[in-house]
Design a protein around this motif. Structure first.
Motif, mmCIF file in Angstrom:
data_model
loop_
_atom_site.group_PDB
_atom_site.id
_atom_site.type_symbol
_atom_site.label_atom_id
_atom_site.label_comp_id
_atom_site.label_asym_id
_atom_site.label_seq_id
_atom_site.Cartn_x
_atom_site.Cartn_y
_atom_site.Cartn_z
ATOM 1 N N TYR A 31 0.831 -1.208 0.000
ATOM 2 C CA TYR A 31 0.000 0.000 0.000
ATOM 3 C C TYR A 31 0.866 1.259 0.000
ATOM 4 N N ARG A 32 1.876 1.266 0.871
ATOM 5 C CA ARG A 32 2.732 2.444 0.977
ATOM 6 C C ARG A 32 3.516 2.666 -0.317
ATOM 7 N N ALA A 33 3.951 1.598 -0.974
ATOM 8 C CA ALA A 33 4.689 1.732 -2.232
ATOM 9 C C ALA A 33 3.793 2.247 -3.351
ATOM 10 N N HIS A 68 -1.342 5.716 1.999
ATOM 11 C CA HIS A 68 -0.834 5.727 3.368
ATOM 12 C C HIS A 68 -2.014 5.574 4.327
ATOM 13 N N LEU A 69 -2.065 4.436 5.000
ATOM 14 C CA LEU A 69 -3.181 4.153 5.898
ATOM 15 C C LEU A 69 -3.049 4.892 7.219
ATOM 16 N N PHE A 70 -1.822 5.123 7.647
ATOM 17 C CA PHE A 70 -1.586 5.874 8.866
ATOM 18 C C PHE A 70 -0.210 6.454 8.852
#
Length: 86
Positions: free
Chosen positions: A78-80, A84-86
């Motif tokens: 997800y971050r890549a 950004h979830l958090f």
């Protein structure tokens, strides 16, 4: 309690997990391996320490590091991708 009644495999698993944590920090694994790989590898000593503390069978304890590694892997993906979830 007799010495033969001790669950040595759980004791060795706990201290093995602590030893791996010490080895990771002593060897400077973050300098050699990408950060995401170290985050996934940290689930191994977590599973060993959990096995040492609990009375659960090995098949149940194996799910903890595998689930942690998969969860960290999904967060890294997800971050890549820019989420950004958090």
């Amino acid at each position: 309690m007799q010495l033969s009644e001790w669950q040595w495999n759980r004791i060795f698993a706990f201290f093995g997990g602590l030893g791996i944590l010490f080895l990771y920090s002593w060897a400077g694994l973050y300098q050699v391996v990408p950060e995401w790989a170290v985050d996934v590898l940290m689930s191994i000593p977590l599973g060993l320490c959990c096995y040492g503390f609990t009375e659960q069978p090995r098949k149940v304890i194996v799910l903890i590091p595998v689930g942690t590694a998969l969860g960290v892997g999904v967060l890294i993906l997800y971050r890549a991708s820019g989420i950004h979830l958090f």
